[in-house]
Design an enzyme around this catalytic site. Structure first.
Site, PDB file in Angstrom:
ATOM      1  N   ASP A   1     -12.034 -17.757   8.687  1.00  0.00           N
ATOM      2  CA  ASP A   1     -10.732 -17.277   8.232  1.00  0.00           C
ATOM      3  C   ASP A   1      -9.855 -17.054   9.473  1.00  0.00           C
ATOM      4  OD1 ASP A   1      -8.527 -15.852   7.405  1.00  0.00           O
ATOM      5  OD2 ASP A   1      -9.642 -14.415   6.178  1.00  0.00           O
TER       6      ASP A   1
ATOM      7  N   TYR B   1     -11.887  -8.436   7.092  1.00  0.00           N
ATOM      8  CA  TYR B   1     -10.784  -8.363   6.131  1.00  0.00           C
ATOM      9  C   TYR B   1     -10.362  -9.781   5.770  1.00  0.00           C
ATOM     10  CZ  TYR B   1      -6.331  -7.714   3.901  1.00  0.00           C
ATOM     11  OH  TYR B   1      -5.307  -7.769   2.983  1.00  0.00           O
TER      12      TYR B   1
ATOM     13  N   TYR C   1       0.827  -1.209   0.000  1.00  0.00           N
ATOM     14  CA  TYR C   1       0.000   0.000   0.000  1.00  0.00           C
ATOM     15  C   TYR C   1       0.861   1.259   0.000  1.00  0.00           C
ATOM     16  CZ  TYR C   1      -4.066  -2.943   0.577  1.00  0.00           C
ATOM     17  OH  TYR C   1      -5.048  -3.884   0.367  1.00  0.00           O
TER      18      TYR C   1
ATOM     19  N   LYS D   1      -0.365 -16.856   7.496  1.00  0.00           N
ATOM     20  CA  LYS D   1       0.487 -16.052   8.364  1.00  0.00           C
ATOM     21  C   LYS D   1       1.448 -16.850   9.262  1.00  0.00           C
ATOM     22  CE  LYS D   1      -1.554 -11.582   8.013  1.00  0.00           C
ATOM     23  NZ  LYS D   1      -2.914 -11.288   7.563  1.00  0.00           N
TER      24      LYS D   1
HETATM   25  C1  LIG Z   1      -3.563 -11.277   6.247  1.00  0.00           C
HETATM   26  C2  LIG Z   1      -4.917 -11.850   6.118  1.00  0.00           C
HETATM   27  C3  LIG Z   1      -5.359 -12.374   4.891  1.00  0.00           C
HETATM   28  C4  LIG Z   1      -4.535 -12.333   3.621  1.00  0.00           C
HETATM   29  O1  LIG Z   1      -3.351 -13.045   3.721  1.00  0.00           O
HETATM   30  P1  LIG Z   1      -2.130 -12.712   2.725  1.00  0.00           P
HETATM   31  O2  LIG Z   1      -1.074 -13.710   3.086  1.00  0.00           O
HETATM   32  O3  LIG Z   1      -1.731 -11.296   3.012  1.00  0.00           O
HETATM   33  O4  LIG Z   1      -2.635 -12.878   1.343  1.00  0.00           O
HETATM   34  C5  LIG Z   1      -6.625 -12.925   4.856  1.00  0.00           C
HETATM   35  N1  LIG Z   1      -7.414 -12.967   5.954  1.00  0.00           N
HETATM   36  C6  LIG Z   1      -7.014 -12.480   7.146  1.00  0.00           C
HETATM   37  C7  LIG Z   1      -7.904 -12.573   8.328  1.00  0.00           C
HETATM   38  C8  LIG Z   1      -5.753 -11.892   7.266  1.00  0.00           C
HETATM   39  O5  LIG Z   1      -5.372 -11.384   8.444  1.00  0.00           O
END
Ligand SMILES: *Cc1c(COP(=O)(O)O)cnc(C)c1O
Length: 453
Positions: A274, A173, A45, A303
């Site tokens: 997620d 997100y 960004y 992550k």
């Molecule tokens: C960081 C994140 C993503 C995206 O992961 P990237 O490895 O950056 O593509 C998706 N969902 C959540 C909850 C996240 O924190």
């Protein structure tokens, strides 16, 4: 301006006479070309017209980032939720070295290998029981794309292709790729510029009850109404369980999550959890779904999966979802990235999970939570602060106004701390191995800087 001074020495005064200086200093002198960085390299960004400063990191060890000018910073970000065990961890390095000497990569189409099998066994074992099938993806956003495609293919194979929309939460997100973007909060999700290219999904209000509050019928009334009205078009609900990350850093009631699970069962929708940010202990449970005692139909991980060493993600699903997909028209799941199941990333993921589970991570995370709560509490009385909260190894200070990121970041760096404020949010999610003393320096810097803006 020590960084600039260092670079100037390199360009004007590099002489053999300097050869006696310590190795670290020499490394610092042969410095990175920051001008090239400013002119040619996108950062997340970022703008390439008058970009904000980026700080050159020479190496990282434990919980510290060592800048090339010799300063060291306590990392309060875990490099965006990833580095649970800190940096340069011998067990993780060894796993990568050993795997590298066998093979760093091999295609996953038609071939398989021990690191993928080992990792998948572990993931099946440690995630909620119904999640039995594993798709190894290469980044968080891709694992979200995979989860969406799984949900759509599932309903197609059930003869219900009209069930092709998702219900997501405001303030959510889920990533930066197109499918994922379409499930992010249309306003806070950073993607409104692309709105005309995004699938129009449905959005329920952000969960209202906080983590320690009960959840009433009224708190899910609008969600229930959306589900009822759109049940025939809805494939799945997608959410971040308990912790809404990049879209607001909010912790919500486990009872809310339980009610969403019950609604999904009642109306026959899949639930996609997620856990890319929350997975592997960050919220105090190994997976945030455990706070509510529920299991999703599809789970995304990323992550911290590799302990913050490499890019890797996974999407797990139930037998029902997998069987449904494979009995459908295509007969296969329609996805397969080039670097799927990368052996190096799989090997280090297994090593990271072993290291985590053999460590007293619960005690560490709960000690960090207590300390964050106590030491950030004085900020509750500061004029500019709207709220202070902590859950697991996550501490959040929400300001009344968006902060000047550069100014706050620099003031924190002056106090030996690395944080990356975002909008109104200044938050820390330190590695679990952060000592009491280092965490005190981190919270102390936050209190000093944010209390006197
Ligand atoms: C960081 C994140 C993503 C995206 O992961 P990237 O490895 O950056 O593509 C998706 N969902 C959540 C909850 C996240 O924190």
């Amino acid at each position: 301006m020590p960084a600039r001074a260092g670079i100037q020495i390199e360009r004007t005064q590099w002489t053999p006479a300097l050869a006696g200086v310590t190795t670290n200093f020499l490394i610092a002198l042969r410095t990175m070309d920051l001008d090239f960085d400013r002119q040619h390299i996108w950062h997340p960004y970022s703008s390439l017209i008058d970009p904000p400063p980026v700080y050159p990191v020479a190496r990282a060890e434990g919980v510290r980032l060592y800048l090339e000018d010799g300063r060291s910073l306590i990392d309060g970000m875990s490099s965006w939720w990833c580095t649970l065990h800190g940096y340069n961890v011998p067990e993780l390095n060894r796993a990568m070295r050993e795997q590298m000497e066998k093979m760093s990569h091999v295609m996953f189409g038609g071939l398989t290998h021990e690191p993928a099998i080992e990792l998948s066994k572990k993931l099946v074992e440690i995630t909620p029981a119904p999640l039995q099938r594993v798709f190894l993806a290469d980044s968080g956003s891709v694992s979200v794309e995979v989860s969406i495609k799984m949900a759509l293919q599932y309903w197609q194979s059930q003869g219900r292709p009209e069930k092709n929309r998702l219900l997501a939460l405001r303030n959510g997100y889920h990533g930066d790729t197109f499918g994922a973007m379409a499930t992010c909060d249309p306003v806070t999700g950073m993607h409104h510029l692309f709105a005309s290219h995004l699938t129009q999904h449905l959005f329920a209000p952000a969960p209202k009850p906080n983590f320690d509050e009960p959840c009433s019928d009224e708190d899910v009334a609008e969600l229930r109404q959306l589900v009822e009205e759109n049940r025939n078009q809805l494939a799945a609900v997608i959410l971040e369980p308990i912790v809404q990350g990049a879209g607001g850093m909010r912790f919500y009631s486990p009872e809310y999550l339980k009610r969403v699970r019950a609604l999904c069962d009642e109306y026959d929708l899949l639930l996609i959890a997620d856990e890319i940010a929350t997975g592997f202990g960050r919220s105090g449970k190994l997976f945030a779904c455990e706070h509510a005692g529920i299991s999703p139909d599809i789970l995304t991980l990323g992550k911290a999966l590799t302990g913050g060493t490499m890019t890797m993600a996974a999407t797990l699903c139930t037998d029902r979802v997998a069987d449904g997909i494979c009995r459908g028209e295509a007969g296969v799941f329609m996805h397969g990235p080039t670097f799927m199941g990368n052996p190096l990333a799989c090997a280090v993921s297994s090593a990271s999970i072993e290291l985590l589970l053999s460590s007293p991570w619960q005690e560490r995370v709960s000690r960090i939570e207590q300390q964050l709560r106590q030491e950030l509490a004085p900020l509750k009385d500061a004029d500019d602060v709207a709220d202070v909260r902590a859950l697991g190894a996550i501490g959040v200070v929400e300001m009344k106004q968006p902060v000047n990121m550069m100014q706050v970041q620099e003031a924190l760096i002056d106090r030996g701390v690395w944080l990356r404020p975002f909008g109104k949010l200044v938050y820390a999610m330190p590695p679990y191995v952060t000592s009491e003393e280092d965490l005190r320096q981190l919270t102390g810097a936050m209190v000093e800087v944010l209390g006197n803006l």
